[in-house]
Scaffold this motif. Structure first.
Motif, PDB file in Angstrom:
ATOM      1  N   SER A 125      39.449  32.568  35.041  1.00 40.04           N
ATOM      2  CA  SER A 125      38.390  31.864  35.775  1.00 40.04           C
ATOM      3  C   SER A 125      37.567  31.039  34.807  1.00 40.04           C
ATOM      4  CB  SER A 125      37.492  32.860  36.520  1.00 40.04           C
ATOM      5  OG  SER A 125      36.923  33.798  35.631  1.00 40.04           O
TER       6      SER A 125
ATOM      7  N   GLY B 114      44.280  37.699  35.451  1.00 41.19           N
ATOM      8  CA  GLY B 114      43.585  36.655  36.186  1.00 41.19           C
ATOM      9  C   GLY B 114      42.653  35.895  35.274  1.00 41.19           C
TER      10      GLY B 114
ATOM     11  N   ARG C 265      41.450  42.933  40.635  1.00 38.21           N
ATOM     12  CA  ARG C 265      42.626  42.796  39.764  1.00 38.21           C
ATOM     13  C   ARG C 265      42.847  44.050  38.917  1.00 38.21           C
ATOM     14  NH1 ARG C 265      46.065  40.384  41.634  1.00 38.21           N
ATOM     15  NH2 ARG C 265      47.087  40.101  39.620  1.00 38.21           N
TER      16      ARG C 265
ATOM     17  N   ASP D 159      51.858  30.800  35.656  1.00 37.20           N
ATOM     18  CA  ASP D 159      52.294  32.039  36.300  1.00 37.20           C
ATOM     19  C   ASP D 159      51.185  33.082  36.405  1.00 37.20           C
ATOM     20  OD1 ASP D 159      54.881  31.088  36.637  1.00 37.20           O
ATOM     21  OD2 ASP D 159      55.508  31.758  34.646  1.00 37.20           O
ATOM     22  N   ILE D 160      49.972  32.742  35.981  1.00 36.45           N
ATOM     23  CA  ILE D 160      48.855  33.693  35.997  1.00 36.45           C
ATOM     24  C   ILE D 160      47.836  33.249  37.033  1.00 36.45           C
ATOM     25  CG2 ILE D 160      46.967  34.688  34.629  1.00 36.45           C
ATOM     26  CD1 ILE D 160      48.800  34.360  32.168  1.00 36.45           C
ATOM     27  N   GLU D 161      47.366  34.175  37.838  1.00 34.03           N
ATOM     28  CA  GLU D 161      46.462  33.843  38.935  1.00 34.03           C
ATOM     29  C   GLU D 161      45.129  33.312  38.422  1.00 34.03           C
ATOM     30  OE1 GLU D 161      44.382  35.827  42.910  1.00 34.03           O
ATOM     31  OE2 GLU D 161      45.592  37.071  41.570  1.00 34.03           O
ATOM     32  N   ARG D 162      44.706  32.203  38.982  1.00 36.66           N
ATOM     33  CA  ARG D 162      43.372  31.660  38.704  1.00 36.66           C
ATOM     34  C   ARG D 162      42.447  32.154  39.809  1.00 36.66           C
ATOM     35  NH1 ARG D 162      41.846  25.503  36.974  1.00 36.66           N
ATOM     36  NH2 ARG D 162      43.408  26.067  35.401  1.00 36.66           N
ATOM     37  N   LEU D 163      41.514  33.030  39.467  1.00 38.35           N
ATOM     38  CA  LEU D 163      40.615  33.610  40.464  1.00 38.35           C
ATOM     39  C   LEU D 163      39.608  32.596  40.976  1.00 38.35           C
ATOM     40  CD1 LEU D 163      39.886  37.070  38.786  1.00 38.35           C
ATOM     41  CD2 LEU D 163      41.759  36.431  40.318  1.00 38.35           C
TER      42      LEU D 163
END
Length: 338
Positions: free
Chosen positions: A70, A68, A103, A86-90
């Protein structure tokens, strides 16, 4: 010149024996920003709190270890756009402590101590350590810098890209990818030297001056401008440009009347996607400079000597070298008849 494109070519010429001789031995213990940290093995899952840490991990080929991200000022570097998607942005800005912990990272890598530090807005390092989560803060934010002064901190000595290179090498050691770390540092050092040499060939006027404007709480407020010892100060020193702001604070506020009296030859304005303040929007900055009765009379505004720069390049990151290149590319287009 793009980091990712040249990274593979540099990696191909580093002898395998060089990489093998630098393998990380775990458990690894090192001192980071005044705190001893220990890692039993290379982290398999990492959350980044700060764009600098994110892009360095991507450049080291470690995107699959990032769970993740930020704190984003600008879009990710173009060469990392696909993997970043493809990677989660918190969070665009500060994530919550719970969002990071959920996470289940083995490591939290932060760009700024004010996010993860003694009074961290996300959490203290101790809060993460109590849960068995290691933390790493980029040395560029604590080497030669006192973050206990409030705001964005005060530089105790001038920023140098060496602190960025140190962070790259240490992260490469933490993840046991020293070969990639050495290659990335070599690439950035080459870009730095090339940009400075190009500037020297320009034969610029003596005693050029500049101010770097990051943002403002609103149009009428005193702007956050670069102090003399941060990343913009490094860029100006490297190119022989005088900063009209003499403060040691990282981003002091200085009134436009004072800046106008100094009348810098060049105004560098930050371009960013972040919208925390009204003047984060570069269109707001440019409109203000051309419409305010004080700023519109400044020689840099009247003569079109305004340079737009990626906001993240104004921070102490590997993008500082991109900022240096931005200045070198822009300077020949400006007229300096005084």
């Amino acid at each position: 010149m793009k980091i990712a494109r040249h990274l593979l070519s540099i990696l191909s010429i580093i002898p395998a024996s060089h990489a093998l001789s630098n393998d990380t031995h775990y458990p690894l213990t090192l001192t980071n920003c005044g705190m001893e940290i220990s890692l039993p093995s290379a982290p398999q899952s990492t959350v980044t709190v700060g764009q600098s840490a994110t892009e360095i991990l991507y450049a080291l080929g470690l995107a699959e270890r990032v769970a993740g991200t930020s704190v984003w000022f600008t879009p990710v570097l173009p060469e990392f756009r696909e993997i970043n998607a493809d990677i989660e942005r918190l969070a665009d800005n500060d994530p919550s402590f719970e969002a990071v912990v959920n996470r289940r990272p083995e490591l939290v890598a932060a760009q700024y101590e004010w996010h993860v530090g003694p009074t961290g807005s996300v959490a203290t390092r101790e809060q993460f350590h109590e849960l068995g989560i290691a933390t790493y803060v980029m040395p560029a934010d604590c080497d030669t810098k006192d973050n206990s002064t409030g705001g964005d901190g005060t530089r105790t000595a001038a920023f140098s890209p060496e602190s960025v290179y140190k962070g790259i090498r240490e992260l490469a050691t933490i993840f046991d990818v020293q070969e990639a770390g050495n290659a990335l540092v070599a690439e950035l050092e080459t870009r730095e030297a090339t940009a400075i040499a190009a500037a020297e060939a320009l034969e610029l006027p003596d005693d050029l001056s500049a101010v770097f404007w990051f943002s403002s709480p609103d149009r009428s407020a005193a702007p956050y401008v670069a102090g003399r010892l941060g990343a913009p100060g490094y860029m100006m020193d490297a190119l022989g440009i005088r900063n009209v702001v003499e403060s040691d604070e990282e981003w002091p506020t200085v009134g436009w009347e004072s800046i106008a009296r100094a009348d810098p030859d060049i105004i560098v304005v930050a371009r960013m996607d972040r919208r925390r303040f009204a003047a984060d929007d570069i269109a707001e900055k440019l409109d203000f400079l051309h419409s305010d009765p004080v700023t519109r009379e400044m020689s840099a505004v009247r003569n079109g000597r305004i340079i737009e720069m990626d906001a993240h390049a104004m921070s102490a990151t590997m993008r500082t070298l991109v900022g240096l290149e931005t200045l070198v590319d822009a300077l020949p287009t400006l007229a300096f008849d005084r």
